[in-house]
Design a protein around this motif. Structure first.
Motif, PDB file in Angstrom:
ATOM      1  N   HIS A   1       0.743  -1.260  -0.006  1.00  0.00           N
ATOM      2  CA  HIS A   1       0.042  -0.014   0.065  1.00  0.00           C
ATOM      3  C   HIS A   1       0.937   1.314   0.151  1.00  0.00           C
ATOM      4  O   HIS A   1       0.637   2.209  -0.737  1.00  0.00           O
ATOM      5  CB  HIS A   1      -0.857  -0.072   1.170  1.00  0.00           C
ATOM      6  CG  HIS A   1      -1.694   1.223   1.507  1.00  0.00           C
ATOM      7  ND1 HIS A   1      -2.571   1.715   0.576  1.00  0.00           N
ATOM      8  CD2 HIS A   1      -1.417   2.252   2.391  1.00  0.00           C
ATOM      9  CE1 HIS A   1      -3.117   2.807   0.855  1.00  0.00           C
ATOM     10  NE2 HIS A   1      -2.303   3.263   2.166  1.00  0.00           N
TER      11      HIS A   1
ATOM     12  N   VAL B   1      -4.846  -1.364  -2.615  1.00  0.00           N
ATOM     13  CA  VAL B   1      -6.016  -1.171  -1.582  1.00  0.00           C
ATOM     14  C   VAL B   1      -6.029  -2.077  -0.364  1.00  0.00           C
ATOM     15  O   VAL B   1      -6.068  -3.394  -0.995  1.00  0.00           O
ATOM     16  CB  VAL B   1      -7.363  -0.951  -1.886  1.00  0.00           C
ATOM     17  CG1 VAL B   1      -8.488  -1.139  -0.938  1.00  0.00           C
ATOM     18  CG2 VAL B   1      -7.483   0.192  -3.020  1.00  0.00           C
TER      19      VAL B   1
ATOM     20  N   SER C   1      -7.800  -4.088   3.033  1.00  0.00           N
ATOM     21  CA  SER C   1      -8.869  -3.811   3.602  1.00  0.00           C
ATOM     22  C   SER C   1      -9.067  -5.003   4.531  1.00  0.00           C
ATOM     23  O   SER C   1      -8.667  -6.164   4.416  1.00  0.00           O
ATOM     24  CB  SER C   1     -10.364  -4.028   2.665  1.00  0.00           C
ATOM     25  OG  SER C   1     -10.330  -2.920   1.783  1.00  0.00           O
TER      26      SER C   1
ATOM     27  N   SER D   1     -10.907   0.037   5.383  1.00  0.00           N
ATOM     28  CA  SER D   1     -10.306  -0.246   4.132  1.00  0.00           C
ATOM     29  C   SER D   1      -9.402   1.216   3.670  1.00  0.00           C
ATOM     30  O   SER D   1      -9.837   2.474   3.997  1.00  0.00           O
ATOM     31  CB  SER D   1     -11.118  -0.241   3.027  1.00  0.00           C
ATOM     32  OG  SER D   1     -10.550  -0.434   1.798  1.00  0.00           O
TER      33      SER D   1
ATOM     34  N   GLY E   1      -9.038   2.322   1.100  1.00  0.00           N
ATOM     35  CA  GLY E   1      -9.848   2.868  -0.048  1.00  0.00           C
ATOM     36  C   GLY E   1     -10.921   3.701   0.498  1.00  0.00           C
ATOM     37  O   GLY E   1     -11.580   4.342  -0.417  1.00  0.00           O
TER      38      GLY E   1
END
Length: 374
Positions: free
Chosen positions: A210, A216, A218, A308, A310
């Motif tokens: 990351h 991403v 999670s 996450s 994201g």
């Protein structure tokens, strides 16, 4: 082989070393898969012919074409004798020198037509074949070949190959023991899922990806509701069955996200670690997990929290922070008896109450404080 971390690496190291020791141009190690009746090639090394791969996905041969590996071993050697290697050439097994005639030929007895044809097709003049025996049973074979025109292997080479096959067998046994030890070290004994140690290692690797490539990452943290009630009212054996059944549901849902790790953290806590899929896909699977857990006969559903990279949760520089975020979301889901996942950052980004709870100093006490001590 001692430095290898996987069975594949171990087989490759063995094949390389044996090829060099016997002066071959090519070497391979194959495993007898009894349940499939096949001799499957694990590794090819040296000069590869057309169609050969170093680590083939599916290069295998019916064992009935190589009875000397399976039938002959049990008939001749399983009674306590030592397995011995033999030589094949494109014309068949070579005759022994006169002074060794009484000991029999160096060949396997008449020659194997499949091996002879393979030698001819691949531009090789001879090979030496040594059975690999593990725990008193045929495990597979060691195969070393030389080019056409090079000196043919002799009795001394066959004897040396037998010794090398025994060394290879010892290395394979050690690798298998280490692989089993690693498996046990990173596996939850009850559910067969990964354990907390495996999650910590995978999460550290994922966060490195990351930071480097903005992949991403999670984390879905689950708390199985009703386990204590089941244990108290129906016994721990029934509680264990609930844990196992939920573990199966978790594994099934995790499979919807390629490469996802399904794990039991301990007690009634589980998680999914997804690396790569968008946050929305992870949340969708988390919702599916809630639905399926609610259909289990035992238990009272599951509380699920999602965090996450994201989503708008701020920078995630450590595994500890991602765990705290997912834990805080799961804690909120449990407190609200939510039948859906709670997702960190979905209600105000950094001002989301879940994010603020996770990032607050540890001033809690008792069970609530322990939830965040990751």
């Amino acid at each position: 082989m001692a430095a290898a971390h996987t069975p594949r690496e171990s087989a490759h190291a063995a094949a390389q070393g044996v090829r060099q020791a016997l002066g071959g141009s090519f070497a391979a190690i194959s495993k007898w898969e009894r349940e499939l009746g096949k001799l499957r090639v694990l590794v090819n090394t040296g000069e590869l012919a057309e169609g050969e791969e170093e680590f083939p996905d599916d290069e295998s041969y019916p064992v009935h074409e190589f009875p000397e590996i399976v039938g002959f071993l049990h008939e001749q050697w399983a009674g306590g004798g030592e397995p011995s290697a033999w030589v094949e050439t494109v014309e068949g097994p070579p005759p022994p020198p006169p002074w060794l005639a009484e000991e029999g030929p160096a060949g396997g007895g008449g020659g194997n037509r499949q091996r002879m044809a393979a030698l001819r097709r691949r531009g090789r003049g001879c090979c030496v074949v040594a059975p690999i025996v593990l725990h008193g049973r045929a495990w597979g074979e060691l195969y070393v070949a030389r080019r056409t025109g090079e000196p043919v292997f002799g009795r001394a080479d066959a004897d040396f190959a037998s010794v090398l096959a025994a060394v290879t067998a010892a290395g394979i046994a050690q690798t298998e023991r280490l692989a089993e030890a690693r498996r046990l070290a990173f596996t939850d004994a009850l559910t067969g899922l990964a354990n907390r140690r495996a999650v910590d290692m995978r999460l550290d690797e994922a966060l490195e990806l990351h930071r480097r490539d903005e992949v991403v990452v999670s984390l879905v943290v689950c708390d199985l509701n009703g386990l204590k009630r089941v244990n108290d009212s129906r016994g721990h054996a029934v509680g264990d069955r609930l844990l196992e059944r939920f573990g199966s549901v978790l594994s099934l849902c995790g499979a919807m996200l390629p490469g996802t790790l399904a794990a039991r953290l301990g007690g009634d806590e589980f998680c999914l670690l997804a690396v790569g899929p968008p946050a929305d896909e992870v949340v969708k699977v988390a919702g599916e997990l809630c639905d399926r857990a609610g259909e289990l006969d035992l238990g009272e559903g599951v509380a699920v929290g999602v965090a996450s990279t994201g989503d708008q949760i701020g920078p995630v520089r450590s595994a500890r922070r991602l765990f705290r975020l997912a834990d805080a979301a799961q804690y909120k889901a449990k407190a609200a008896r939510s039948g859906e996942p709670v997702v960190a950052g979905r209600h105000g980004g950094k001002d989301d109450p879940v994010v603020r709870l996770a990032d607050a100093p540890d001033r809690r006490s008792g069970p609530e404080r322990r939830r965040f001590r990751r």
